[in-house]
Structures are given as structure tokens and as C-alpha cells.
Design an enzyme around this catalytic site. Sequence first.
Site, PDB file in Angstrom:
ATOM      1  N   THR A 101       0.878  -1.181   0.000  1.00  0.00           N
ATOM      2  CA  THR A 101       0.000   0.000   0.000  1.00  0.00           C
ATOM      3  C   THR A 101       0.910   1.223   0.000  1.00  0.00           C
ATOM      4  O   THR A 101       1.664   1.441   0.951  1.00  0.00           O
ATOM      5  CB  THR A 101      -0.911   0.027   1.230  1.00  0.00           C
ATOM      6  OG1 THR A 101      -1.633  -1.202   1.278  1.00  0.00           O
ATOM      7  CG2 THR A 101      -1.882   1.189   1.149  1.00  0.00           C
ATOM      8  N   LYS A 176      -7.164   1.597  -3.298  1.00  0.00           N
ATOM      9  CA  LYS A 176      -6.802   1.124  -1.954  1.00  0.00           C
ATOM     10  C   LYS A 176      -7.052   2.224  -0.922  1.00  0.00           C
ATOM     11  O   LYS A 176      -7.482   1.963   0.210  1.00  0.00           O
ATOM     12  CB  LYS A 176      -5.329   0.689  -1.952  1.00  0.00           C
ATOM     13  CG  LYS A 176      -4.793   0.274  -0.588  1.00  0.00           C
ATOM     14  CD  LYS A 176      -5.391  -1.025  -0.056  1.00  0.00           C
ATOM     15  CE  LYS A 176      -4.877  -1.312   1.349  1.00  0.00           C
ATOM     16  NZ  LYS A 176      -5.375  -2.553   1.917  1.00  0.00           N
ATOM     17  N   LYS A 244       0.221   5.087   8.159  1.00  0.00           N
ATOM     18  CA  LYS A 244       0.834   5.441   6.863  1.00  0.00           C
ATOM     19  C   LYS A 244      -0.262   5.624   5.814  1.00  0.00           C
ATOM     20  O   LYS A 244      -0.303   6.610   5.081  1.00  0.00           O
ATOM     21  CB  LYS A 244       1.814   4.324   6.491  1.00  0.00           C
ATOM     22  CG  LYS A 244       2.413   4.363   5.105  1.00  0.00           C
ATOM     23  CD  LYS A 244       1.898   3.261   4.177  1.00  0.00           C
ATOM     24  CE  LYS A 244       1.970   1.850   4.671  1.00  0.00           C
ATOM     25  NZ  LYS A 244       1.312   0.870   3.822  1.00  0.00           N
TER      26      LYS A 244
HETATM   27  P1  NAP Z   1       5.217  -6.505   7.410  1.00  0.00           P
HETATM   28  O1  NAP Z   1       4.869  -7.735   8.170  1.00  0.00           O
HETATM   29  O2  NAP Z   1       5.967  -5.417   8.093  1.00  0.00           O
HETATM   30  O3  NAP Z   1       5.981  -6.947   6.086  1.00  0.00           O
HETATM   31  C1  NAP Z   1       6.767  -6.095   5.303  1.00  0.00           C
HETATM   32  C2  NAP Z   1       8.041  -6.856   4.970  1.00  0.00           C
HETATM   33  O4  NAP Z   1       8.789  -6.124   4.009  1.00  0.00           O
HETATM   34  C3  NAP Z   1       8.929  -7.070   6.196  1.00  0.00           C
HETATM   35  O5  NAP Z   1       9.267  -8.435   6.272  1.00  0.00           O
HETATM   36  C4  NAP Z   1      10.119  -6.181   5.903  1.00  0.00           C
HETATM   37  O6  NAP Z   1      11.337  -6.684   6.384  1.00  0.00           O
HETATM   38  C5  NAP Z   1      10.137  -6.187   4.390  1.00  0.00           C
HETATM   39  N1  NAP Z   1      10.838  -5.015   3.862  1.00  0.00           N
HETATM   40  C6  NAP Z   1      10.631  -3.717   4.177  1.00  0.00           C
HETATM   41  N2  NAP Z   1      11.480  -2.944   3.493  1.00  0.00           N
HETATM   42  C7  NAP Z   1      12.214  -3.774   2.732  1.00  0.00           C
HETATM   43  C8  NAP Z   1      13.258  -3.573   1.814  1.00  0.00           C
HETATM   44  N3  NAP Z   1      13.722  -2.341   1.539  1.00  0.00           N
HETATM   45  N4  NAP Z   1      13.797  -4.658   1.226  1.00  0.00           N
HETATM   46  C9  NAP Z   1      13.337  -5.898   1.502  1.00  0.00           C
HETATM   47  N5  NAP Z   1      12.359  -6.154   2.366  1.00  0.00           N
HETATM   48  C10 NAP Z   1      11.793  -5.086   2.977  1.00  0.00           C
HETATM   49  O7  NAP Z   1       3.877  -5.843   6.829  1.00  0.00           O
HETATM   50  P2  NAP Z   1       2.603  -6.542   6.156  1.00  0.00           P
HETATM   51  O8  NAP Z   1       1.494  -6.561   7.145  1.00  0.00           O
HETATM   52  O9  NAP Z   1       2.989  -7.796   5.458  1.00  0.00           O
HETATM   53  O10 NAP Z   1       2.203  -5.413   5.099  1.00  0.00           O
HETATM   54  C11 NAP Z   1       2.947  -5.200   3.896  1.00  0.00           C
HETATM   55  C12 NAP Z   1       2.274  -4.077   3.100  1.00  0.00           C
HETATM   56  O11 NAP Z   1       0.932  -4.467   2.781  1.00  0.00           O
HETATM   57  C13 NAP Z   1       2.144  -2.749   3.856  1.00  0.00           C
HETATM   58  O12 NAP Z   1       2.278  -1.694   2.954  1.00  0.00           O
HETATM   59  C14 NAP Z   1       0.736  -2.807   4.421  1.00  0.00           C
HETATM   60  O13 NAP Z   1       0.226  -1.509   4.626  1.00  0.00           O
HETATM   61  C15 NAP Z   1       0.008  -3.546   3.319  1.00  0.00           C
HETATM   62  N6  NAP Z   1      -1.185  -4.345   3.714  1.00  0.00           N
HETATM   63  C16 NAP Z   1      -1.196  -5.056   4.889  1.00  0.00           C
HETATM   64  C17 NAP Z   1      -2.317  -5.810   5.214  1.00  0.00           C
HETATM   65  C18 NAP Z   1      -2.411  -6.610   6.488  1.00  0.00           C
HETATM   66  O14 NAP Z   1      -3.550  -6.964   6.881  1.00  0.00           O
HETATM   67  N7  NAP Z   1      -1.300  -6.930   7.157  1.00  0.00           N
HETATM   68  C19 NAP Z   1      -3.419  -5.847   4.351  1.00  0.00           C
HETATM   69  C20 NAP Z   1      -3.347  -5.132   3.155  1.00  0.00           C
HETATM   70  C21 NAP Z   1      -2.223  -4.391   2.843  1.00  0.00           C
HETATM   71  P3  NAP Z   1      11.760  -6.695   7.950  1.00  0.00           P
HETATM   72  O15 NAP Z   1      11.439  -8.083   8.378  1.00  0.00           O
HETATM   73  O16 NAP Z   1      13.195  -6.379   7.969  1.00  0.00           O
HETATM   74  O17 NAP Z   1      10.908  -5.638   8.626  1.00  0.00           O
END
Ligand code: NAP
Length: 294
Positions: A101, A176, A244
Site C-alpha cells: 500500500t 486502496k 501510513k
Molecule cells: P510486514 O509484516 O511489516 O511486512 C513487510 C516486509 O517487508 C517485512 O518483512 C520487511 O522486512 C520487508 N521489507 C521492508 N522494506 C524492505 C526492503 N527495503 N527490502 C526488503 N524487504 C523489505 O507488513 P505486512 O502486514 O505484510 O504489510 C505489507 C504491506 O501491505 C504494507 O504496505 C501494508 O500496509 C500492506 N497491507 C497489509 C495488510 C495486512 O492486513 N497486514 C493488508 C493489506 C495491505 P523486515 O522483516 O526487515 O521488517
Amino acid sequence: MTESASKPRVGFIGLGIMGQSMAGHILAAGHPLRVYNRSPAKARGLIYKGAIGCATPAEVAASSDVIITMVGYPSDVEQVWLGPEGLIAHARQALLIDMTTSSPELARRLAAAAEQAGHMALDAPVSGGDVGAREAKLSIMAGGSQAAFDAALPILRLMGANIARLGQAGAGQHTKMSNQIVIASTMMGVCEGLAYARAAGLDASAVLQCIGGGAAGGFQLNVMGPRIVKGDFAPGFFIEHFLKDLGIALEQADQMKLPLPGLTLARQLYTELAEKGLARQGTQALFQHYVHGA
Ligand code: NAP
């Protein structure tokens, strides 16, 4: 995109709550899969199941036909796509899909840079939460050319159940934001309804079961409601990521000169929770504002 003998080779960057499950479905469908995550430990499970671990986004890019990013913030997306070790510089005529997102402006900028370098690009954020990712039932909202969307569709179908192209680059992220605006006020309503039921001395589980089948029913009430009643505030979706999104949505609405009082209030309440140290809890932790006061 180069044709491989069997299924297209996929690269997946960002293996957190969402990316871990989404990449897993692609691997299970038989695609050669290369993975990279900032903290390498999160790649281990997929590597154990047959994915190839990479040390940089460039390494993913060099050997993938389709590359998906599912990282945290727009700044992460920018680094992974445009950085010196990034996708645009190192991919070879690939289809690049950002499912993070992020902001509509960044999506348009990435699409232009990708196209100039000979790649196809799509912004394709998702909705459906941790459950939707695990069950491959995400809603996927895409922006980009029809050709990029058609090429992406077989891969997107491995992760989602409701997939649409809403327009050119940036349209997926705008959609979104519309989704997040709905969720912001809905979550306040769910928390207020449950706080009221509790104050009235009702059995909150019984209330949920009853009203969840009526006109108030929906994901926030039916999936997040039971977590609230159990006092389970573990993150399916981090408050810090929701903040965010609310920031991006408010910025876009301001540019459109569109006042959104529900969204403004939600951001204020979530900001107060984050200031109290709850940024890494799930969005359902908003309930704590109503029972403890933020
Ligand atoms: P998350 O658990 O924090 O996953 C993000 C992953 O990306 C983490 O493992 C992080 O690594 C990795 N990352 C961040 N920067 C990076 C980089 N420069 N290079 C490589 N890897 C990197 O978050 P999430 O819940 O999966 O959400 C991911 C995205 O989807 C967000 O934008 C969120 O707003 C969106 N989203 C989430 C949901 C939900 O229900 N969770 C639903 C829809 C959309 P680290 O392990 O080092 O932190």
C-alpha cells in the site's frame, strides 16, 4: 518478459505478514521462486520449501520474469525499485508489480521509470488482511496498462479471489485509499458498538454473533470483532501501517479539496494510540481507546 520453458520465474520481495503467505501460494503453484527480505530470517521457511534465497533485490531481478514487491512503506518501495541495487536497473524486460500500500504519485513515477527501462509495471495493492493472504482470497486492485494487467493476471489469481484493473498507473493505489477510508470509520463504529454493548452489561460474543449476521456485518465486525472480544490485539495489520495509509489518503483528499471528517478523526485516534506505544499492535487495538481512553 522472457518465456521460460515452463512457468514464468517469479521474484518476491518483502516476506512479512502478507508477503510470506502470498509468496507461498506462488511457490505451491509450481513457479520457480526467488525471494528476498530485509531481515533474512523471514525467508527461511520459503527457502526450506524450495524457493531460492537472494542477497539483494538485484539478484532477484536478474533471474525473474515477474517481480512482486510487498514491503512496508513508500520509501521501502522506492529503494527496492529505484535504488542502485534495485529492480529497474537490474531486471531484464520483466513485469514489475508493487502490491505494497503506497502512494498513487509514487506508483505513477515507478511505472514511468519501468516503462522507460523496457519493463511493464503494475500497482496492485490488496485488501483482505492476514486471513485473506493465507487463504488466497485477497481483493487485488490494479493500476497500469491493459497489457501489464493481462500478463499479471495468472499470477494474481494465485493470491486473490476478486481482481480488477481500475485504470492506468496509480489507480490501484487510489482504490486502496478508498478502501482504507471505508475501514477507518468502520473500525471506529465496530469499537464503539462493542464498547456500548459492554457498558450495557451484554455478553459481547452473543452480541457479535447476532449483529454480525445483520446489516452491520462485514470483515471488521466479523473478523476483528471476535479478536477484540478475546482481548487479542496482536497484529494482523499494524497500526503503524494503517497510519501510513491514513496519511496518504488525507494528503490525496486535501489535494482534491475533499473534507473527510471520519478519516481525520480516525487518524487522530490512531496517532494517540501510537504515541502510547501501540504502533506495532493490530488495528483492532483501537478498542483500547474506548475502554481506557487514549
Ligand atoms: P510486514 O509484516 O511489516 O511486512 C513487510 C516486509 O517487508 C517485512 O518483512 C520487511 O522486512 C520487508 N521489507 C521492508 N522494506 C524492505 C526492503 N527495503 N527490502 C526488503 N524487504 C523489505 O507488513 P505486512 O502486514 O505484510 O504489510 C505489507 C504491506 O501491505 C504494507 O504496505 C501494508 O500496509 C500492506 N497491507 C497489509 C495488510 C495486512 O492486513 N497486514 C493488508 C493489506 C495491505 P523486515 O522483516 O526487515 O521488517
